[in-house]
Scaffold this motif. Structure first.
Motif, PDB file in Angstrom:
ATOM      1  N   PRO A  13       0.637  -1.319   0.111  1.00 14.75           N
ATOM      2  CA  PRO A  13      -0.181   0.011  -0.273  1.00 14.75           C
ATOM      3  C   PRO A  13       0.665   1.594  -0.122  1.00 14.75           C
ATOM      4  CG  PRO A  13      -0.205  -1.268   2.038  1.00 14.75           C
ATOM      5  CD  PRO A  13       0.567  -1.998   1.271  1.00 14.75           C
ATOM      6  N   ASN A  19       0.125   4.755  -6.082  1.00 15.10           N
ATOM      7  CA  ASN A  19      -1.343   4.269  -6.428  1.00 15.10           C
ATOM      8  C   ASN A  19      -1.742   3.307  -5.472  1.00 15.10           C
ATOM      9  OD1 ASN A  19      -2.015   6.085  -8.579  1.00 15.10           O
ATOM     10  ND2 ASN A  19      -0.532   5.028  -9.818  1.00 15.10           N
ATOM     11  N   LEU A  34      -3.078   0.229  -3.308  1.00 17.33           N
ATOM     12  CA  LEU A  34      -3.806  -1.065  -3.577  1.00 17.33           C
ATOM     13  C   LEU A  34      -4.764  -0.937  -4.812  1.00 17.33           C
ATOM     14  CD1 LEU A  34      -3.229  -2.924  -0.193  1.00 17.33           C
ATOM     15  CD2 LEU A  34      -1.759  -2.901  -2.135  1.00 17.33           C
ATOM     16  N   SER A  35      -4.822   0.118  -5.188  1.00 16.36           N
ATOM     17  CA  SER A  35      -5.683   0.198  -6.322  1.00 16.36           C
ATOM     18  C   SER A  35      -5.523  -0.523  -7.441  1.00 16.36           C
ATOM     19  CB  SER A  35      -5.991   1.824  -6.883  1.00 16.36           C
ATOM     20  OG  SER A  35      -4.594   2.043  -7.501  1.00 16.36           O
ATOM     21  N   ALA A  36      -6.472  -0.789  -8.466  1.00 18.69           N
ATOM     22  CA  ALA A  36      -6.218  -1.824  -9.561  1.00 18.69           C
ATOM     23  C   ALA A  36      -4.829  -1.100 -10.428  1.00 18.69           C
ATOM     24  CB  ALA A  36      -7.408  -1.781 -10.590  1.00 18.69           C
ATOM     25  N   THR A  37      -4.911   0.184 -10.253  1.00 18.64           N
ATOM     26  CA  THR A  37      -3.886   0.697 -11.107  1.00 18.64           C
ATOM     27  C   THR A  37      -2.597   0.443 -10.463  1.00 18.64           C
ATOM     28  OG1 THR A  37      -5.122   2.164 -12.319  1.00 18.64           O
ATOM     29  CG2 THR A  37      -2.942   2.915 -12.094  1.00 18.64           C
ATOM     30  N   GLY A  38      -2.421   0.648  -9.038  1.00 21.96           N
ATOM     31  CA  GLY A  38      -1.162   0.436  -8.344  1.00 21.96           C
ATOM     32  C   GLY A  38      -0.878  -0.891  -8.357  1.00 21.96           C
TER      33      GLY A  38
END
Length: 135
Positions: A111, A115, A117-121
């Motif tokens: 985390p 970005n 833990l977003s899908a992008t990250g």
């Protein structure tokens, strides 16, 4: 708090009995530094030992699974290039037919990275891991 029901996921992936953690690969702030030479020896010994283990009768897949665990943040980013170099040197791990039964490589998202833990990250962290292991 709202509880969310998570449906079961059915995927047939043989579960390895042994995992090799690579958190200390490239980490120099320890009493036993693990540089690329030591890492290659460790991975070779892990795969050689794991290949000698007999599958249990409950294993539906008789192939040997070799699971190597890594993460982009390990050792300040120094681990994954070493992991990449060790698996690129796979000729020393091959059997007489020139192959390893199965090599699973796992990495993790964190985390604190861009970005989060977003899908992008997660995708960016995955791509960064692949790039680091390809050097």
């Amino acid at each position: 708090m709202t509880r969310v029901a998570i449906p079961p996921i059915h995927v047939h992936v043989p579960i390895p009995r042994l995992y090799l953690g690579t958190m200390t690969f490239g980490w120099s702030q320890t009493s036993s530094p693990v540089d690329e030479t030591v890492a290659k020896a460790m991975v070779n010994k892990f795969i050689t030992f794991n290949q000698k283990q007999k599958p249990s009768p409950s294993d539906s897949d008789s192939s040997t699974q070799h699971y190597i665990d890594t993460a982009r943040i390990y050792a300040g980013g120094a681990t994954e290039p070493i992991v990449g170099a060790t698996i690129a040197d796979a000729a020393s791990y091959c059997d007489r037919d020139g192959h390893v039964d199965s090599l699973l490589l796992g990495t993790k998202a964190h985390p604190s990275q861009a970005n989060g833990l977003s899908a992008t990250g997660i995708r960016q962290q995955f791509d960064a891991s692949i790039e680091a292991m390809s050097r």
